[in-house]
Motif scaffolding. Sequence first.
Motif, PDB file in Angstrom:
ATOM      1  N   ILE A   1       6.521 -23.582  21.736  1.00 29.37           N
ATOM      2  CA  ILE A   1       7.618 -24.536  21.856  1.00 29.37           C
ATOM      3  C   ILE A   1       7.961 -24.711  23.333  1.00 29.37           C
ATOM      4  N   LEU A   2       7.931 -25.946  23.808  1.00 29.82           N
ATOM      5  CA  LEU A   2       8.238 -26.229  25.209  1.00 29.82           C
ATOM      6  C   LEU A   2       9.743 -26.167  25.450  1.00 29.82           C
ATOM      7  N   ALA A   3      10.116 -26.081  26.733  1.00 28.50           N
ATOM      8  CA  ALA A   3      11.542 -26.062  27.072  1.00 28.50           C
ATOM      9  C   ALA A   3      12.230 -27.334  26.607  1.00 28.50           C
ATOM     10  N   GLN A   4      11.578 -28.484  26.812  1.00 31.96           N
ATOM     11  CA  GLN A   4      12.175 -29.745  26.350  1.00 31.96           C
ATOM     12  C   GLN A   4      12.230 -29.824  24.828  1.00 31.96           C
ATOM     13  N   ASP A   5      11.288 -29.115  24.170  1.00 30.02           N
ATOM     14  CA  ASP A   5      11.297 -29.076  22.709  1.00 30.02           C
ATOM     15  C   ASP A   5      12.522 -28.331  22.198  1.00 30.02           C
ATOM     16  N   ILE A   6      12.801 -27.178  22.809  1.00 27.00           N
ATOM     17  CA  ILE A   6      13.920 -26.373  22.326  1.00 27.00           C
ATOM     18  C   ILE A   6      15.235 -27.124  22.528  1.00 27.00           C
ATOM     19  N   LEU A   7      15.332 -27.893  23.613  1.00 26.20           N
ATOM     20  CA  LEU A   7      16.541 -28.694  23.849  1.00 26.20           C
ATOM     21  C   LEU A   7      16.665 -29.804  22.802  1.00 26.20           C
ATOM     22  N   ALA A   8      15.532 -30.417  22.463  1.00 23.64           N
ATOM     23  CA  ALA A   8      15.554 -31.455  21.428  1.00 23.64           C
ATOM     24  C   ALA A   8      15.907 -30.859  20.072  1.00 23.64           C
ATOM     25  N   MET A   9      15.420 -29.654  19.781  1.00 23.34           N
ATOM     26  CA  MET A   9      15.726 -28.997  18.513  1.00 23.34           C
ATOM     27  C   MET A   9      17.204 -28.642  18.428  1.00 23.34           C
ATOM     28  N   VAL A  10      17.743 -28.133  19.518  1.00 26.35           N
ATOM     29  CA  VAL A  10      19.165 -27.773  19.557  1.00 26.35           C
ATOM     30  C   VAL A  10      20.041 -29.002  19.360  1.00 26.35           C
TER      31      VAL A  10
ATOM     32  N   PRO B   1      21.913 -19.811  26.742  1.00 26.82           N
ATOM     33  CA  PRO B   1      21.954 -18.945  25.556  1.00 26.82           C
ATOM     34  C   PRO B   1      23.166 -18.024  25.539  1.00 26.82           C
ATOM     35  N   VAL B   2      23.605 -17.581  26.713  1.00 25.73           N
ATOM     36  CA  VAL B   2      24.742 -16.667  26.765  1.00 25.73           C
ATOM     37  C   VAL B   2      26.028 -17.403  26.404  1.00 25.73           C
ATOM     38  N   TYR B   3      26.170 -18.630  26.898  1.00 25.75           N
ATOM     39  CA  TYR B   3      27.341 -19.437  26.546  1.00 25.75           C
ATOM     40  C   TYR B   3      27.350 -19.727  25.047  1.00 25.75           C
ATOM     41  N   ALA B   4      26.198 -20.055  24.481  1.00 23.27           N
ATOM     42  CA  ALA B   4      26.105 -20.309  23.040  1.00 23.27           C
ATOM     43  C   ALA B   4      26.501 -19.066  22.249  1.00 23.27           C
ATOM     44  N   LEU B   5      26.061 -17.900  22.717  1.00 19.35           N
ATOM     45  CA  LEU B   5      26.408 -16.654  22.048  1.00 19.35           C
ATOM     46  C   LEU B   5      27.913 -16.416  22.086  1.00 19.35           C
TER      47      LEU B   5
ATOM     48  N   SER C   1      21.537 -23.030  33.593  1.00 17.44           N
ATOM     49  CA  SER C   1      22.064 -23.926  34.617  1.00 17.44           C
ATOM     50  C   SER C   1      23.199 -24.802  34.096  1.00 17.44           C
ATOM     51  N   LYS C   2      23.307 -24.959  32.777  1.00 21.32           N
ATOM     52  CA  LYS C   2      24.400 -25.736  32.185  1.00 21.32           C
ATOM     53  C   LYS C   2      24.720 -25.189  30.804  1.00 21.32           C
ATOM     54  N   ASP C   3      25.962 -25.416  30.387  1.00 27.45           N
ATOM     55  CA  ASP C   3      26.432 -24.822  29.137  1.00 27.45           C
ATOM     56  C   ASP C   3      25.607 -25.275  27.934  1.00 27.45           C
ATOM     57  N   GLN C   4      25.165 -26.522  27.930  1.00 25.25           N
ATOM     58  CA  GLN C   4      24.453 -27.055  26.766  1.00 25.25           C
ATOM     59  C   GLN C   4      23.160 -26.306  26.468  1.00 25.25           C
TER      60      GLN C   4
END
Length: 364
Positions: free
Chosen positions: A160-169, A247-251, A241-244
Amino acid sequence: MTSAPFNEFDDPRIDKSDQEICDGIARPAHVAGSGNLDRLADTARDYARAAASDNTLKAYAKDWAHFARWCRMKGAEPLPPSPEMIGLYLADLASGASHSPSKSASRPLSVSTIDRRLSGLTWNYAQRGFALNRKNRHIATVLAGIKRKHARPPVQKEAILAQDILAMVATLPYDLRGLRDRTILLLGYAGGLRRSEIVSLDVHKDDTQDSGGWIEIFDKGALLTLNAKTGWREVEIGRGSKDQSCPVYALEQWLHFAKIDFGPIFVGTSRDGKCASEARLNDKHVARLIKRAVLDAGIRSDLPENDRLALFSGHSLRAGLASFAEIDEHHVQRHLGHASVEMTRRYQRRRDRFRVNMTKATGL
């Protein structure tokens, strides 16, 4: 030989799983019983059950059930171990001639599955007080021939690419369930975690008996202490680099809104996604989440849906981190908890394979 449909769990003589094995651990017969020794025997049985993960024990139980059934369908008994019969069993698994004891042939098993089956038998025999010599020629020579004739490169899951994980989220809702699943995806990706490691996390050390680790949150990130497949290890997950995408902010958001301050971090939610339960999630939830989010995000939309589902699994998170983290692979190795760089490279779906040019280095 009976022609009844094969069911590897329908024979009452087939062993009674790891419970029966652990029940065989007791004080020596020649030592007089006492309350203290009996309590120690109970403790020893508890430790014996913890010698392997639940998934491993279940797999070994299935291996033994299948082999025991196969032996009896061939007019033999699984005990004591017979290298000759085990060699025939391995040949049957590889050829697909009749390893499902029914009238029709079955699909040959892969070399890795056959090797795993043999490991399961070795473990089961050891628990019953027997030693299985895998170097016996009836076993070793047959297995070597199977590997030589049938071995294939391992089938790897898509990274899974970095852009993929952002799209999934981005496909997830903003209710409690969405917050939880967003945290699972981001934390699993940034930590390169196995799905079992994700769901085994507790808030604090020693919160629950089935804990597989805990998390400490600091200003710069989160520190995960994991009782992983290869032993205890620490995984550092820095803030993003940003809240969106952090992972720590999400946690932090998940723990706050779910009101979780003790016990398992990842728990179930109500159907409306508004309330968190106390029950720890099963690791299968991670696999289902990844597959569902891959479809919803339109990843690899050039393929049919079934092919897309087959390409991705829980390991896609680890493969993504290993493949696309722009750092020295030794750091990736340490992060994933691998014993060697070679193991890390198995997870890398994209890397600079010709960064070191040995041809030019020799002067050619």
